[in-house]
Design a protein around this motif. Structure first.
Motif, PDB file in Angstrom:
ATOM      1  N   ARG A 101      -3.131   0.586  -3.946  1.00  0.00           N
ATOM      2  CA  ARG A 101      -2.837  -0.824  -3.655  1.00  0.00           C
ATOM      3  C   ARG A 101      -2.133  -1.371  -4.879  1.00  0.00           C
ATOM      4  O   ARG A 101      -2.639  -1.270  -6.000  1.00  0.00           O
ATOM      5  CB  ARG A 101      -4.133  -1.596  -3.373  1.00  0.00           C
ATOM      6  N   THR A 148      -8.252 -12.582   1.248  1.00  0.00           N
ATOM      7  CA  THR A 148      -7.419 -11.978   2.280  1.00  0.00           C
ATOM      8  C   THR A 148      -7.284 -10.473   2.037  1.00  0.00           C
ATOM      9  O   THR A 148      -7.804  -9.927   1.060  1.00  0.00           O
ATOM     10  CB  THR A 148      -6.023 -12.613   2.278  1.00  0.00           C
ATOM     11  N   ARG A 149      -6.541  -9.797   2.910  1.00  0.00           N
ATOM     12  CA  ARG A 149      -6.289  -8.364   2.723  1.00  0.00           C
ATOM     13  C   ARG A 149      -5.490  -8.100   1.456  1.00  0.00           C
ATOM     14  O   ARG A 149      -5.486  -6.969   0.950  1.00  0.00           O
ATOM     15  CB  ARG A 149      -5.528  -7.798   3.930  1.00  0.00           C
ATOM     16  N   ASP A 150      -4.815  -9.110   0.931  1.00  0.00           N
ATOM     17  CA  ASP A 150      -4.059  -8.965  -0.314  1.00  0.00           C
ATOM     18  C   ASP A 150      -4.855  -9.442  -1.522  1.00  0.00           C
ATOM     19  O   ASP A 150      -4.305  -9.579  -2.619  1.00  0.00           O
ATOM     20  CB  ASP A 150      -2.741  -9.738  -0.227  1.00  0.00           C
ATOM     21  N   ASN A 151      -6.154  -9.737  -1.320  1.00  0.00           N
ATOM     22  CA  ASN A 151      -7.035 -10.241  -2.378  1.00  0.00           C
ATOM     23  C   ASN A 151      -6.636 -11.629  -2.878  1.00  0.00           C
ATOM     24  O   ASN A 151      -6.988 -12.026  -3.993  1.00  0.00           O
ATOM     25  CB  ASN A 151      -7.122  -9.263  -3.561  1.00  0.00           C
ATOM     26  N   ARG A 203       0.856  -1.182   0.000  1.00  0.00           N
ATOM     27  CA  ARG A 203       0.000   0.000   0.000  1.00  0.00           C
ATOM     28  C   ARG A 203       0.893   1.234   0.000  1.00  0.00           C
ATOM     29  O   ARG A 203       1.732   1.400   0.895  1.00  0.00           O
ATOM     30  CB  ARG A 203      -0.936  -0.015   1.206  1.00  0.00           C
ATOM     31  N   LYS A 228     -12.118  -8.346   0.707  1.00  0.00           N
ATOM     32  CA  LYS A 228     -12.435  -9.206   1.845  1.00  0.00           C
ATOM     33  C   LYS A 228     -13.859  -9.004   2.346  1.00  0.00           C
ATOM     34  O   LYS A 228     -14.558  -9.978   2.679  1.00  0.00           O
ATOM     35  CB  LYS A 228     -11.431  -8.957   2.971  1.00  0.00           C
ATOM     36  N   GLU A 229     -14.315  -7.749   2.415  1.00  0.00           N
ATOM     37  CA  GLU A 229     -15.650  -7.477   2.937  1.00  0.00           C
ATOM     38  C   GLU A 229     -16.692  -7.345   1.829  1.00  0.00           C
ATOM     39  O   GLU A 229     -17.869  -7.154   2.115  1.00  0.00           O
ATOM     40  CB  GLU A 229     -15.623  -6.191   3.777  1.00  0.00           C
ATOM     41  N   ASP A 268      -9.998  -3.775  -2.145  1.00  0.00           N
ATOM     42  CA  ASP A 268     -10.118  -4.637  -0.965  1.00  0.00           C
ATOM     43  C   ASP A 268     -11.392  -5.467  -1.089  1.00  0.00           C
ATOM     44  O   ASP A 268     -12.495  -4.948  -0.944  1.00  0.00           O
ATOM     45  CB  ASP A 268     -10.166  -3.796   0.315  1.00  0.00           C
TER      46      ASP A 268
END
Length: 286
Positions: free
Chosen positions: A138, A273-276, A85, A249-250, A247
């Motif tokens: 990102r 994950t946070r890194d897709n 990031r 994840k959500e 992002d």
């Protein structure tokens, strides 16, 4: 000036191209001193979060005036931007770099992006607003890369379709390849299933029972990658990065399944994950 007596935040518009490059346009910046642009020395400064002050943790892009009075900086796909990031700043003269805030983003070229054939690392950069309202990027840089597409959950298994990028001969790379699931808590626990390929497109089905047969309670996280038959070739992490969502994840969520495991009832759910990267979580039902 703002009510607090500070200069109003400077906004940057971002335009993405299909190759993975970004162009930044600044329209509301007021130059501290009047005069021509002959002595201009401004720059757009990208700082990798967590790597401030270290080699490779800062990238400076020339920021210059355009014919319509705006300032512009280009980040081509050929500029190597390590994964992570990156916080976006503007620097002028000897002044400290100042954070920029998001303006308008034109990311249409990133939607359903299909990179052309190449063996160079795949560059993906997606601008986004941080929780504090600042502009950040990102960045991903991968070779090879396995882009996850349609995911179906049925009959106690996960079926995945995707496409392999950034290998010279994808059909040969995929011949004999397997989907490898590796437990993050105990990397000695590895499960593999065969991959079916059609050119650069691949398909595989992972029965969740493979991940719960030795589950002992608690939370197990399984990372997924494609591993070619040729041991000298690097594996490809299974991820979803070829779009305009930084992002997932959500946003991209999947239902969980409950299985009867030797240790008891287990709940299994794929997630990003946070890194897709695509992963699978195994845990006890709530």
């Amino acid at each position: 000036m703002s009510e607090a007596g500070e200069a109003a935040p400077t906004r940057a518009d971002c335009v993405a191209d299909s190759a993975g490059g970004l162009t930044f346009h600044i329209t509301d910046w007021v130059r501290p001193q009047p005069g021509s642009y002959d002595d201009w020395n401004g720059a757009l400064v990208l700082i990798l979060r967590g790597a401030e002050g270290r080699d490779g943790g800062e990238v400076r892009l020339p920021l210059g005036p355009t014919g319509d009075g705006r300032l512009q900086a280009a980040l081509p796909s050929t500029v190597a931007l390590p994964e992570g990031r990156w916080d976006v700043h503007m620097a002028y003269g000897d002044a400290e770099p100042r954070r920029l805030v998001p303006g308008l983003n034109d990311l249409r070229s990133l939607v359903d992006r299909r990179p052309g054939p190449s063996t160079s690392p795949l560059s993906v950069r997606i601008p986004y607003a941080t929780k504090h309202g600042n502009l950040s990027l990102r960045s991903w840089r991968r070779a090879p890369h396995a882009e996850a597409g349609e995911i179906l959950l049925e009959d106690g298994a996960m079926a995945v379709r995707g496409r392999l990028h950034r290998v010279q001969h994808p059909a040969e790379w995929l011949a004999g390849a397997v989907l490898e699931a590796r437990c993050r808590r105990d990397t000695a626990r590895v499960r593999t299933v065969p991959v079916t390929a059609d050119g650069a497109d691949f398909f595989c089905t992972l029965p969740f029972a493979e991940l719960t047969e030795d589950w002992g309670g608690g939370a197990d996280l399984w990372d997924l990658r494609l591993r070619p038959a040729d041991a000298e070739e690097p594996p490809a992490r299974l991820a979803r990065i070829l779009d305009d969502v930084p992002d997932k994840k959500e946003i991209f969520t999947y239902p969980s399944m409950e299985l009867t495991a030797p240790h008891g009832q287990a709940r299994v759910r794929p997630y990003y994950t946070r890194d897709n990267d695509l992963a699978i979580r195994v845990e006890a039902p709530v």
